[in-house]
Design an enzyme around this catalytic site. Sequence first.
Site, PDB file in Angstrom:
ATOM      1  CE  LYS A   1     -16.953  -4.390   5.216  1.00  0.00           C
ATOM      2  NZ  LYS A   1     -16.040  -3.390   5.684  1.00  0.00           N
TER       3      LYS A   1
ATOM      4  CD  GLU B   1      -2.377   1.237   2.544  1.00  0.00           C
ATOM      5  OE1 GLU B   1      -3.545   0.461   2.729  1.00  0.00           O
ATOM      6  OE2 GLU B   1      -2.275   2.220   3.601  1.00  0.00           O
TER       7      GLU B   1
HETATM    8  P1  FAD Z   1     -18.066  -0.121   7.319  1.00  0.00           P
HETATM    9  O1  FAD Z   1     -17.729  -1.706   6.637  1.00  0.00           O
HETATM   10  O2  FAD Z   1     -19.224   0.729   6.622  1.00  0.00           O
HETATM   11  O3  FAD Z   1     -18.130  -0.138   8.890  1.00  0.00           O
HETATM   12  C1  FAD Z   1     -18.175   0.924   9.575  1.00  0.00           C
HETATM   13  C2  FAD Z   1     -18.873   0.487  11.102  1.00  0.00           C
HETATM   14  O4  FAD Z   1     -20.240   0.220  10.679  1.00  0.00           O
HETATM   15  C3  FAD Z   1     -18.340  -0.915  11.465  1.00  0.00           C
HETATM   16  O5  FAD Z   1     -18.470  -0.688  13.029  1.00  0.00           O
HETATM   17  C4  FAD Z   1     -19.516  -1.744  11.051  1.00  0.00           C
HETATM   18  O6  FAD Z   1     -19.547  -2.827  11.820  1.00  0.00           O
HETATM   19  C5  FAD Z   1     -20.705  -0.985  10.917  1.00  0.00           C
HETATM   20  N1  FAD Z   1     -21.622  -1.211   9.621  1.00  0.00           N
HETATM   21  C6  FAD Z   1     -21.209  -1.694   8.683  1.00  0.00           C
HETATM   22  N2  FAD Z   1     -22.149  -2.031   7.862  1.00  0.00           N
HETATM   23  C7  FAD Z   1     -23.308  -1.756   8.553  1.00  0.00           C
HETATM   24  C8  FAD Z   1     -24.729  -1.864   8.187  1.00  0.00           C
HETATM   25  N3  FAD Z   1     -25.350  -2.100   7.023  1.00  0.00           N
HETATM   26  N4  FAD Z   1     -25.518  -1.647   9.317  1.00  0.00           N
HETATM   27  C9  FAD Z   1     -25.162  -1.410  10.538  1.00  0.00           C
HETATM   28  N5  FAD Z   1     -23.756  -1.139  10.842  1.00  0.00           N
HETATM   29  C10 FAD Z   1     -22.825  -1.370   9.937  1.00  0.00           C
HETATM   30  N6  FAD Z   1      -9.655   5.279   5.040  1.00  0.00           N
HETATM   31  C11 FAD Z   1      -9.638   6.391   4.244  1.00  0.00           C
HETATM   32  O7  FAD Z   1      -9.917   7.541   4.396  1.00  0.00           O
HETATM   33  N7  FAD Z   1      -9.202   6.065   3.003  1.00  0.00           N
HETATM   34  C12 FAD Z   1      -8.251   4.808   2.672  1.00  0.00           C
HETATM   35  O8  FAD Z   1      -7.695   4.842   1.800  1.00  0.00           O
HETATM   36  C13 FAD Z   1      -8.489   3.698   3.639  1.00  0.00           C
HETATM   37  N8  FAD Z   1      -7.914   2.610   3.478  1.00  0.00           N
HETATM   38  C14 FAD Z   1      -7.981   1.633   4.375  1.00  0.00           C
HETATM   39  C15 FAD Z   1      -7.784   0.137   3.893  1.00  0.00           C
HETATM   40  C16 FAD Z   1      -7.827  -0.805   4.769  1.00  0.00           C
HETATM   41  C17 FAD Z   1      -7.203  -1.921   4.316  1.00  0.00           C
HETATM   42  C18 FAD Z   1      -8.583  -0.852   6.029  1.00  0.00           C
HETATM   43  C19 FAD Z   1      -8.619  -1.827   7.054  1.00  0.00           C
HETATM   44  C20 FAD Z   1      -9.181   0.629   6.319  1.00  0.00           C
HETATM   45  C21 FAD Z   1      -9.181   1.834   5.583  1.00  0.00           C
HETATM   46  N9  FAD Z   1      -9.336   2.955   5.754  1.00  0.00           N
HETATM   47  C22 FAD Z   1      -9.259   4.092   4.926  1.00  0.00           C
HETATM   48  C23 FAD Z   1     -10.341   3.115   7.094  1.00  0.00           C
HETATM   49  C24 FAD Z   1     -11.641   2.813   6.915  1.00  0.00           C
HETATM   50  O9  FAD Z   1     -12.222   4.253   6.180  1.00  0.00           O
HETATM   51  C25 FAD Z   1     -12.310   3.178   8.500  1.00  0.00           C
HETATM   52  O10 FAD Z   1     -11.702   2.337   9.085  1.00  0.00           O
HETATM   53  C26 FAD Z   1     -13.658   3.294   8.327  1.00  0.00           C
HETATM   54  O11 FAD Z   1     -14.014   3.744   9.722  1.00  0.00           O
HETATM   55  C27 FAD Z   1     -14.518   2.284   8.258  1.00  0.00           C
HETATM   56  O12 FAD Z   1     -14.551   1.858   6.998  1.00  0.00           O
HETATM   57  P2  FAD Z   1     -15.181   0.445   6.297  1.00  0.00           P
HETATM   58  O13 FAD Z   1     -15.000   0.496   4.886  1.00  0.00           O
HETATM   59  O14 FAD Z   1     -14.759  -0.714   7.080  1.00  0.00           O
HETATM   60  O15 FAD Z   1     -16.794   0.829   6.976  1.00  0.00           O
END
Ligand code: FAD
Length: 308
Positions: A167, A17
């Site tokens: 997802k 990354e």
């Molecule tokens: P989600 O999957 O939407 O989850 C967020 C929260 O909501 C979790 O607590 C989950 O349990 C809950 N949730 C999910 N879906 C639902 C639903 N349908 N109903 C109720 N609750 C739900 N951030 C950046 O800004 N830029 C980046 O490039 C970036 N790259 C990353 C790369 C990796 C490998 C990782 C692990 C993280 C990265 N992040 C990045 C950080 C990420 O954006 C944060 O961790 C963010 O807070 C959550 O993103 P997510 O896509 O996991 O969210």
Amino acid sequence: MKIGEGLSTGRFSLSFEVFPPVREGNLGNLYKVITELSEYEPHFISVTYGAGGRTRDKTIEIAHKVKEEYGQNVLAHLTCVGSTRDDIAAILDELKDRGIENILALRGDPPEGEETFTPVRDGFRYANELVEFIVSRHRFSIGVAGYPQKHPEAPSFEADLLNLKRKVDAGADFVITQLFFENDEFYRFRDAAIKTGVRVPILPGIFPLMNYKQFLRIIDLCRPTIPSRLGEKVERLRDKPEEIEKYGVEFALEQSVDLMENEVAGLHIYTMNRSWPVKVMIDEGLRGLLPADRLRTPPGGETKTTKT
Ligand code: FAD
């Protein structure tokens, strides 16, 4: 190449990354690092999307260059932060037109100082909604984030896993995990994810520590479990940045070797735009474990550790 298809062959995946530098002047260094990382023939290089969506154009530009000029398979990160459906649709069109085939679909973090994430009007609330939208627009291979210690906002480990499954059910074909320092947590997460019905490859995210300040920041942001031997050592070396860096790479290598011995689908290394930790990890340990066709020796021989 679509990452999901590559992973489905069962071939071990090595990936890195990088992030768009804040200062334009650091772009040259990033491309130097990408040149050096490319020598290891990674399965893909991923390019992050800045917090608050602020690197949108840079992410696309860098991802495009990684693919076209460096000939590397690329994964462009994309978050929901600050974007409406129409904004996201336009970004997806641009990614497709630029030949990018893989997206890491993320929700993104709330802005600094805010506890909860509030979507913009006509935006997406969760990453599973973004995955669904991407699937409805174009044929990308889609990755999503997974959390071995659970996402900080999730009410429980189990609830978070069910959300990970949402997802995957929406169309994600691989998972990359948040950084972690305790491999047993990763194994517990992988087993539980499989039991929950997450049947796609899960790539562990490995983070070679750089310095004490960063260590504190990571604890605050990602809340990983810190094994006592790591915590104690970093505390002891807190005023010796060079030694923390060295130990950070050693620890990441040890973690990676153990993961490979436990049949992970691949390793995703958070490089922080540095190539030398990757060189050390590969030349001093991983090379011997990787399938023979996975790596060739970089020009100039083994470990050349000038610091980039
Ligand atoms: P989600 O999957 O939407 O989850 C967020 C929260 O909501 C979790 O607590 C989950 O349990 C809950 N949730 C999910 N879906 C639902 C639903 N349908 N109903 C109720 N609750 C739900 N951030 C950046 O800004 N830029 C980046 O490039 C970036 N790259 C990353 C790369 C990796 C490998 C990782 C692990 C993280 C990265 N992040 C990045 C950080 C990420 O954006 C944060 O961790 C963010 O807070 C959550 O993103 P997510 O896509 O996991 O969210």
